[in-house]
Design a protein around this motif. Structure first.
Motif, PDB file in Angstrom:
ATOM      1  N   ILE A  99       0.670  -0.978  -0.741  1.00 19.21           N
ATOM      2  CA  ILE A  99      -0.015  -0.164  -0.196  1.00 19.21           C
ATOM      3  C   ILE A  99       0.850   0.713   0.055  1.00 19.21           C
ATOM      4  CG2 ILE A  99      -1.562  -0.864   1.441  1.00 19.21           C
ATOM      5  CD1 ILE A  99      -1.200   0.440   3.837  1.00 19.21           C
ATOM      6  N   GLY A 100       1.945   1.586   0.457  1.00 15.05           N
ATOM      7  CA  GLY A 100       2.571   2.977   0.307  1.00 15.05           C
ATOM      8  C   GLY A 100       3.097   3.286   1.293  1.00 15.05           C
ATOM      9  N   PRO A 101       3.382   3.708   1.543  1.00 12.35           N
ATOM     10  CA  PRO A 101       4.079   5.008   2.731  1.00 12.35           C
ATOM     11  C   PRO A 101       2.452   5.971   3.170  1.00 12.35           C
ATOM     12  CG  PRO A 101       5.613   5.451   0.714  1.00 12.35           C
ATOM     13  CD  PRO A 101       4.630   4.510   0.123  1.00 12.35           C
ATOM     14  N   SER A 102       1.524   7.132   1.777  1.00 16.59           N
ATOM     15  CA  SER A 102       0.075   7.482   2.407  1.00 16.59           C
ATOM     16  C   SER A 102      -0.768   6.547   2.945  1.00 16.59           C
ATOM     17  CB  SER A 102      -0.192   7.793   1.035  1.00 16.59           C
ATOM     18  OG  SER A 102      -0.191   7.215   0.410  1.00 16.59           O
ATOM     19  N   GLY A 103      -0.621   4.978   2.194  1.00 18.06           N
ATOM     20  CA  GLY A 103      -1.580   3.413   2.433  1.00 18.06           C
ATOM     21  C   GLY A 103      -1.006   3.139   4.123  1.00 18.06           C
ATOM     22  N   VAL A 104       0.101   3.846   4.345  1.00 17.11           N
ATOM     23  CA  VAL A 104       0.456   3.195   5.791  1.00 17.11           C
ATOM     24  C   VAL A 104      -0.547   4.253   6.729  1.00 17.11           C
ATOM     25  CG1 VAL A 104       2.372   2.360   7.590  1.00 17.11           C
ATOM     26  CG2 VAL A 104       1.984   1.542   5.404  1.00 17.11           C
ATOM     27  N   ARG A 105      -0.065   5.473   6.230  1.00 12.79           N
ATOM     28  CA  ARG A 105      -0.179   6.010   7.316  1.00 12.79           C
ATOM     29  C   ARG A 105      -1.940   6.143   7.594  1.00 12.79           C
ATOM     30  NH1 ARG A 105       0.725  11.193   4.385  1.00 12.79           N
ATOM     31  NH2 ARG A 105       0.057  12.780   5.802  1.00 12.79           N
ATOM     32  N   PHE A 106      -2.376   5.699   6.314  1.00 10.33           N
ATOM     33  CA  PHE A 106      -3.756   5.304   6.212  1.00 10.33           C
ATOM     34  C   PHE A 106      -4.068   4.898   7.444  1.00 10.33           C
ATOM     35  CE2 PHE A 106      -7.651   4.390   5.348  1.00 10.33           C
ATOM     36  CZ  PHE A 106      -8.402   5.406   4.970  1.00 10.33           C
ATOM     37  N   VAL A 107      -3.747   3.381   7.385  1.00 12.71           N
ATOM     38  CA  VAL A 107      -4.131   2.276   8.087  1.00 12.71           C
ATOM     39  C   VAL A 107      -3.703   2.557   9.080  1.00 12.71           C
ATOM     40  CG1 VAL A 107      -3.361  -0.676   8.442  1.00 12.71           C
ATOM     41  CG2 VAL A 107      -3.777   0.751   6.186  1.00 12.71           C
ATOM     42  N   LEU A 108      -2.791   3.124   9.294  1.00 15.57           N
ATOM     43  CA  LEU A 108      -2.116   3.393  11.036  1.00 15.57           C
ATOM     44  C   LEU A 108      -3.407   4.366  11.800  1.00 15.57           C
ATOM     45  CD1 LEU A 108       2.031   3.252  10.510  1.00 15.57           C
ATOM     46  CD2 LEU A 108      -0.034   1.057  12.211  1.00 15.57           C
ATOM     47  N   PHE A 109      -3.230   5.065  10.930  1.00 13.91           N
ATOM     48  CA  PHE A 109      -4.780   6.139  11.587  1.00 13.91           C
ATOM     49  C   PHE A 109      -5.856   5.641  12.115  1.00 13.91           C
ATOM     50  CE2 PHE A 109      -7.930   9.634  11.490  1.00 13.91           C
ATOM     51  CZ  PHE A 109      -7.173  10.288  12.135  1.00 13.91           C
ATOM     52  N   HIS A 110      -6.255   5.085  10.904  1.00 14.76           N
ATOM     53  CA  HIS A 110      -7.453   4.034  11.264  1.00 14.76           C
ATOM     54  C   HIS A 110      -7.513   2.991  12.596  1.00 14.76           C
ATOM     55  CE1 HIS A 110     -11.366   1.604   9.497  1.00 14.76           C
ATOM     56  NE2 HIS A 110     -10.208   0.898  10.718  1.00 14.76           N
ATOM     57  N   GLU A 111      -6.260   2.772  12.190  1.00 23.33           N
ATOM     58  CA  GLU A 111      -6.155   1.670  14.059  1.00 23.33           C
ATOM     59  C   GLU A 111      -5.834   2.224  15.513  1.00 23.33           C
ATOM     60  OE1 GLU A 111      -5.976  -1.887  15.785  1.00 23.33           O
ATOM     61  OE2 GLU A 111      -6.503  -1.052  13.576  1.00 23.33           O
ATOM     62  N   ALA A 112      -5.260   3.258  14.928  1.00 28.99           N
ATOM     63  CA  ALA A 112      -5.350   4.576  16.433  1.00 28.99           C
ATOM     64  C   ALA A 112      -7.107   4.679  16.586  1.00 28.99           C
ATOM     65  CB  ALA A 112      -4.500   5.482  16.344  1.00 28.99           C
ATOM     66  N   ARG A 113      -7.250   5.501  15.614  1.00 27.08           N
ATOM     67  CA  ARG A 113      -9.009   5.645  15.775  1.00 27.08           C
ATOM     68  C   ARG A 113      -9.973   4.516  16.348  1.00 27.08           C
ATOM     69  NH1 ARG A 113      -9.929  11.806  14.617  1.00 27.08           N
ATOM     70  NH2 ARG A 113     -12.028  11.503  15.306  1.00 27.08           N
ATOM     71  N   HIS A 114     -10.114   3.181  15.702  1.00 31.82           N
ATOM     72  CA  HIS A 114     -10.693   2.711  15.462  1.00 31.82           C
ATOM     73  C   HIS A 114     -11.088   2.531  17.430  1.00 31.82           C
ATOM     74  CE1 HIS A 114     -13.577  -0.818  14.444  1.00 31.82           C
ATOM     75  NE2 HIS A 114     -12.597  -0.693  13.404  1.00 31.82           N
ATOM     76  N   LEU A 115      -9.585   2.518  17.868  1.00 31.24           N
ATOM     77  CA  LEU A 115      -9.574   2.410  19.543  1.00 31.24           C
ATOM     78  C   LEU A 115     -10.190   3.321  20.597  1.00 31.24           C
ATOM     79  CD1 LEU A 115      -5.681   1.231  20.132  1.00 31.24           C
ATOM     80  CD2 LEU A 115      -7.452  -0.771  19.332  1.00 31.24           C
ATOM     81  N   ILE A 116     -10.296   4.793  19.264  1.00 30.77           N
ATOM     82  CA  ILE A 116     -10.382   5.602  20.306  1.00 30.77           C
ATOM     83  C   ILE A 116     -11.875   5.387  20.620  1.00 30.77           C
ATOM     84  CG2 ILE A 116     -10.695   8.376  20.193  1.00 30.77           C
ATOM     85  CD1 ILE A 116      -8.443   6.968  21.435  1.00 30.77           C
ATOM     86  N   HIS A 117     -12.036   5.240  19.082  1.00 24.84           N
ATOM     87  CA  HIS A 117     -14.544   5.103  18.914  1.00 24.84           C
ATOM     88  C   HIS A 117     -14.776   3.909  19.936  1.00 24.84           C
ATOM     89  CE1 HIS A 117     -17.515   5.033  15.989  1.00 24.84           C
ATOM     90  NE2 HIS A 117     -17.696   5.693  15.832  1.00 24.84           N
ATOM     91  N   ARG A 118     -13.830   2.983  19.480  1.00 23.07           N
ATOM     92  CA  ARG A 118     -14.219   1.649  20.725  1.00 23.07           C
ATOM     93  C   ARG A 118     -14.435   2.057  22.548  1.00 23.07           C
ATOM     94  NH1 ARG A 118     -13.870  -4.140  21.276  1.00 23.07           N
ATOM     95  NH2 ARG A 118     -13.946  -4.510  22.680  1.00 23.07           N
ATOM     96  N   HIS A 119     -13.526   2.898  22.639  1.00 20.24           N
ATOM     97  CA  HIS A 119     -13.288   3.391  23.886  1.00 20.24           C
ATOM     98  C   HIS A 119     -14.723   4.584  24.324  1.00 20.24           C
ATOM     99  CE1 HIS A 119     -11.706   4.744  28.267  1.00 20.24           C
ATOM    100  NE2 HIS A 119     -11.859   6.497  27.134  1.00 20.24           N
ATOM    101  N   LEU A 120     -15.111   5.987  23.630  1.00 20.97           N
ATOM    102  CA  LEU A 120     -16.169   6.319  23.794  1.00 20.97           C
ATOM    103  C   LEU A 120     -17.450   5.813  23.765  1.00 20.97           C
ATOM    104  CD1 LEU A 120     -14.425   9.293  21.740  1.00 20.97           C
ATOM    105  CD2 LEU A 120     -14.262   9.086  23.910  1.00 20.97           C
ATOM    106  N   TYR A 121     -17.666   4.769  22.634  1.00 19.72           N
ATOM    107  CA  TYR A 121     -19.029   4.696  22.486  1.00 19.72           C
ATOM    108  C   TYR A 121     -18.708   3.067  23.343  1.00 19.72           C
ATOM    109  CZ  TYR A 121     -18.720   8.057  19.019  1.00 19.72           C
ATOM    110  OH  TYR A 121     -18.790   9.075  19.036  1.00 19.72           O
ATOM    111  N   VAL A 122     -19.298   2.501  24.692  1.00 23.68           N
ATOM    112  CA  VAL A 122     -18.916   1.670  25.196  1.00 23.68           C
ATOM    113  C   VAL A 122     -19.893   0.746  25.492  1.00 23.68           C
ATOM    114  CG1 VAL A 122     -17.109   2.985  26.658  1.00 23.68           C
ATOM    115  CG2 VAL A 122     -18.973   2.305  27.401  1.00 23.68           C
TER     116      VAL A 122
END
Length: 489
Positions: A99-122
């Motif tokens: 997926i290349g550099p920009s894709g990696v940034r996207f996937v890691l951002f998505h992953e971090a946000r997924h944890l935040i999302h799960r925590h906020l909506y418990v």
């Protein structure tokens, strides 16, 4: 499912690996060391970009993933929270290279946000709803594209079944889901929202998807969606280790550190935290309290409406108690002293009883519009505090002592200095001076009058009414000050 080292993407899969087993994860490597190294480099570059220009929240969260493991045990990337209080970032180097550099940034951002999302909506019932899972994917990918300056999802090369390859997007496309939503609601004769309104808040996406006859819940394209059923006991699979206590601790610390950076004036942090707070609008009292504790109102430059009377009551009780903390008085025991003198010893002073009755002055600005129930509560607070003698004043352009229950009349103008002069014994009212030493002075006012400097600012407590000026907390030295929302009860 993990792949055997050295086998192609479509080779037979090996057995399931427990994603908590670090040794097994490390042993399940991709075949090409150069690919492994390139995947690691792409990961490090993406995390550096987070800290510099993309996502303060992502930077702080991954800093807490002390184990970042390149492994073929996952097809994409995932953060797992295990029961020992640690978080692991797992990533497949082959996937990162595809997926290349920009894709990696996207996937890691998505992953971090997924944890935040799960925590906020418990709410467990909410998280078990596949439509909410889809809504989370839509909301997270929309935010990722906006923050990372993308107009489309990252893509990777996959076989097309004809001996060639084709580019396939990674993840749920929020624009495609919105088009399906528009078509579904239009067939029902309902009015759909524009894309901008559709993705405005996380729960708004969920609410709009629930209006559809057939929400387009996709096949499992995100590792969280792949393993959600297994995690909830709805099918076979390894499950995604997600210890709730660990997750809560990590995400709370991440958000708190990002908020502190925002309050220090760091532009990226400020923008990200304000946007995250706006996206959680309508998330309930728990989220309101969480943002209130973190200082969202200060970040927005506004007075927090969440500080209801119940909060200032607790605050005033605590502050008043700190100023009236009991002490002990020194006494000379006459009988014991005489015995000691007869024996040739020096008499000793002993400590006995409370130091003295504490004196509290409560001064009400007649222009302060303080409702009667608030006055009644202050009266009961002072009245039920042991060893306290209360004195009540009303004031505007003059000082008028009164007894609780009496009618308080106001005149014109407001003069804080008259209260200071009276409490400090310099001003006569009805031919009498105040001869007590005040241990605490509670001022209930809108704050609009010339500023004053009492002889003992540490003894003064200011309750500022709606729309008032809270200058006492900016005074030098600052005085205890709290804004009271008088419309609350």
């Amino acid at each position: 499912m993990a792949r055997v080292t050295g086998e192609s993407r479509h080779a037979a899969a090996r057995g399931v690996i427990d994603l908590r087993d670090r040794r097994a994860l490390l042993e399940c490597q991709v075949a090409d060391p150069a690919v492994a190294e390139e995947g690691r480099r792409l990961k490090e570059a993406a995390l550096l970009d987070f800290g510099v220009k993309d996502s303060v929240v992502g930077s702080w969260l991954y800093a807490k993933c002390h184990h970042q493991i390149a492994t073929a045990a996952v097809d994409t990337a995932a953060v797992v929270a295990v029961g020992d209080g640690s978080c692991l970032l797992l990533y497949n180097p082959e996937f990162f290279v595809r997926i290349g550099p920009s894709g990696v940034r996207f996937v890691l951002f998505h992953e971090a946000r997924h944890l935040i999302h799960r925590h906020l909506y418990v709410d467990e019932g909410l998280r078990a709803d596949p439509v909410f899972e889809l809504a989370a994917e839509v909301a997270i990918n929309h935010v990722a594209m906006v923050r990372l300056g993308r107009t489309e999802l990252p893509a990777q090369e996959v076989p097309d079944g004809l001996g060639g390859t084709r580019r396939e997007p990674v993840g749920v496309d929020p624009y495609k889901v919105h088009r399906q939503y528009v078509a579904d609601l239009s067939e029902q004769g309902l009015t759909p929202l524009s894309y901008r309104d559709f993705v405005d808040t996380d729960l708004g996406v969920y609410g709009e998807l629930k209006r559809m006859r057939q929400p387009p819940v996709p096949p499992a394209v995100c590792i969280h969606m792949q393993l959600a059923g297994a995690e909830q006991g709805q099918g076979a699979g390894p499950g995604l280790p997600m210890d709730e206590e660990t997750l809560s601790s990590i995400v709370d610390a991440t958000l708190s550190e990002a908020m502190r950076a925002a309050l220090r004036g760091e532009g990226i942090a400020r923008e990200e935290m304000l946007a995250l707070a706006d996206r959680t609008a309508g998330g309930g009292r728990r989220l309101e309290r969480m943002w209130g504790r973190m200082g969202l109102a200060a970040l927005r430059g506004e007075t927090p409406r969440t500080r209801r009377v119940e909060w200032w009551r607790r605050w005033l009780s605590d502050v008043l108690a700190s100023k009236l903390r009991e002490g002990e008085r020194l006494v000379y025991p006459k009988k014991q002293g005489a015995v000691l003198l007869a024996l040739g010893h020096d008499p000793m002073l002993s400590r006995r009883g409370a130091e003295r009755t504490k004196v509290v002055v409560v001064a009400l600005d007649t222009s302060g519009s303080m409702p009667q129930q608030v006055v009644d509560w202050i009266t009961s607070l002072v009245g039920r505090t042991d060893g306290v003698e209360s004195h009540w004043l009303s004031f505007d352009g003059a000082v008028m002592p009164f007894v609780p229950g009496e009618r308080v009349l106001g005149g014109g103008g407001t003069n804080f200095q008259l209260v200071v002069d009276y409490v400090e014994g310099r001003l006569e009212v009805k031919g009498r001076r105040f001869e007590e030493r005040a241990d605490a002075v509670i001022m209930v006012t809108d704050g609009y009058a010339p500023k004053v400097t009492p002889a003992h600012p540490d003894r003064w407590i200011w309750l500022i009414t709606d729309g008032g000026d809270d200058w006492p907390e900016r005074h030098d030295p600052p005085m205890a000050c709290h804004r009271v929302v008088t419309g609350d009860s």
